[in-house]
Enzyme design. Sequence first.
Site, short mmCIF file in Angstrom:
data_model
loop_
_atom_site.label_atom_id
_atom_site.label_comp_id
_atom_site.label_asym_id
_atom_site.label_seq_id
_atom_site.Cartn_x
_atom_site.Cartn_y
_atom_site.Cartn_z
N ASN A 8 39.91 -50.65 83.61
CA ASN A 8 39.10 -49.48 83.31
C ASN A 8 38.93 -49.44 81.79
O ASN A 8 39.91 -49.33 81.05
CB ASN A 8 39.77 -48.20 83.82
CG ASN A 8 38.97 -46.95 83.46
OD1 ASN A 8 38.56 -46.76 82.32
ND2 ASN A 8 38.78 -46.07 84.43
N ASN A 10 37.11 -47.27 79.88
CA ASN A 10 36.88 -45.97 79.24
C ASN A 10 35.78 -46.10 78.18
O ASN A 10 35.93 -45.65 77.04
CB ASN A 10 38.17 -45.41 78.64
CG ASN A 10 38.04 -43.95 78.25
OD1 ASN A 10 37.14 -43.25 78.71
ND2 ASN A 10 38.92 -43.48 77.38
N GLU A 36 34.34 -47.66 84.57
CA GLU A 36 34.05 -46.63 83.56
C GLU A 36 33.34 -47.23 82.34
O GLU A 36 33.82 -47.16 81.22
CB GLU A 36 35.33 -45.86 83.17
CG GLU A 36 34.99 -44.47 82.70
CD GLU A 36 36.20 -43.54 82.50
OE1 GLU A 36 35.96 -42.43 82.01
OE2 GLU A 36 37.34 -43.92 82.80
N TYR A 110 35.48 -47.53 91.34
CA TYR A 110 35.91 -46.42 90.48
C TYR A 110 35.85 -45.14 91.29
O TYR A 110 34.80 -44.54 91.47
CB TYR A 110 35.02 -46.35 89.23
CG TYR A 110 35.40 -45.27 88.25
CD1 TYR A 110 36.73 -44.94 88.01
CD2 TYR A 110 34.43 -44.58 87.54
CE1 TYR A 110 37.08 -43.96 87.10
CE2 TYR A 110 34.76 -43.60 86.62
CZ TYR A 110 36.09 -43.29 86.41
OH TYR A 110 36.42 -42.30 85.50
N ASP A 150 40.09 -48.45 89.53
CA ASP A 150 40.76 -47.18 89.24
C ASP A 150 40.59 -46.29 90.47
O ASP A 150 39.50 -45.77 90.71
CB ASP A 150 40.12 -46.56 87.99
CG ASP A 150 40.74 -45.23 87.62
OD1 ASP A 150 41.63 -44.76 88.35
OD2 ASP A 150 40.32 -44.66 86.60
N ASP A 247 42.48 -46.07 77.55
CA ASP A 247 43.67 -45.33 78.00
C ASP A 247 44.28 -45.98 79.25
O ASP A 247 45.35 -45.57 79.70
CB ASP A 247 43.36 -43.84 78.22
CG ASP A 247 42.16 -43.60 79.11
OD1 ASP A 247 41.43 -44.55 79.47
OD2 ASP A 247 41.92 -42.41 79.46
N HIS A 248 43.59 -46.98 79.80
CA HIS A 248 44.13 -47.80 80.88
C HIS A 248 44.49 -49.19 80.32
O HIS A 248 43.96 -49.60 79.29
CB HIS A 248 43.09 -48.03 81.97
CG HIS A 248 42.68 -46.80 82.71
ND1 HIS A 248 43.02 -46.55 84.02
CD2 HIS A 248 41.91 -45.74 82.32
CE1 HIS A 248 42.50 -45.40 84.41
NE2 HIS A 248 41.81 -44.90 83.40
#
Length: 256
Positions: A8, A10, A36, A110, A150, A247-248
Amino acid sequence: MPRIISANLNGIRSADKKGFFNWLAGSGGDIVCVQELKAQDADLSPLHRQPPGYPFSAFHCAEKKGYSGVGIYARQQPDRVIEGLGLPEFDAEGRYLRADFGPLSVISLYLPSGSSSEERQQVKFAFMAAFLPQLEALIAEGRDLVLCGDWNIAHKEIDLKNWKGNLKNSGFLPEERAWLSDVFDRVGFVDVWRRLYADIPGYTWWSNRGQAYAKDVGWRIDYQIATPALAARATSASVYKDEKFSDHAPLIVDYS
């Protein structure tokens, strides 16, 4: 031995600036699923479309700008690509992309997050309800199949550090966890990480609040979920944390 990676990002443009594509070039991945994207088709640069070593790419972007979207990179051309689930309300959000390589199908997924509002939680529940028959149909195809992405659900207590404080929060709700159990126990898919490592948490996401990343107060919400025969061929898995692109963290699985 194919190496399949799920990440992911982000935001694909943000991850690019943080070195994701430099890392990808040396990652050894054969098939890479990303989620994402937060980009429209027109926002994707030549590098985003064809990173070194990956002549094939496909994307399913959300209609809304700067939101959702999934993609797949591969070292070889697939036989078939399927964009979307055929469910207009969810396909508008760019959440599902499938590529078939011979007997192997790889899906970049996702699942909606419900953490922003009660309204979005209801969308998440609606997606889960609509997706379950699709999962049943996928396993009935009898192919080697892996859904990478995710899932926005931590399945068991081992899958998040602060489970006691999250029993009433989106991502660890009883209904969400029961749904994932149903995907494994009744439908018949296998959680590849958990099959390999019964006792290693394997966190893949950390809140940007506080010192969650530094203290490893994480959640395991990124999965590779496979048909039993393929899951049995998974030889090792790892979460790449040497660099931070998002953040992943990328989830890497090697299959024999």
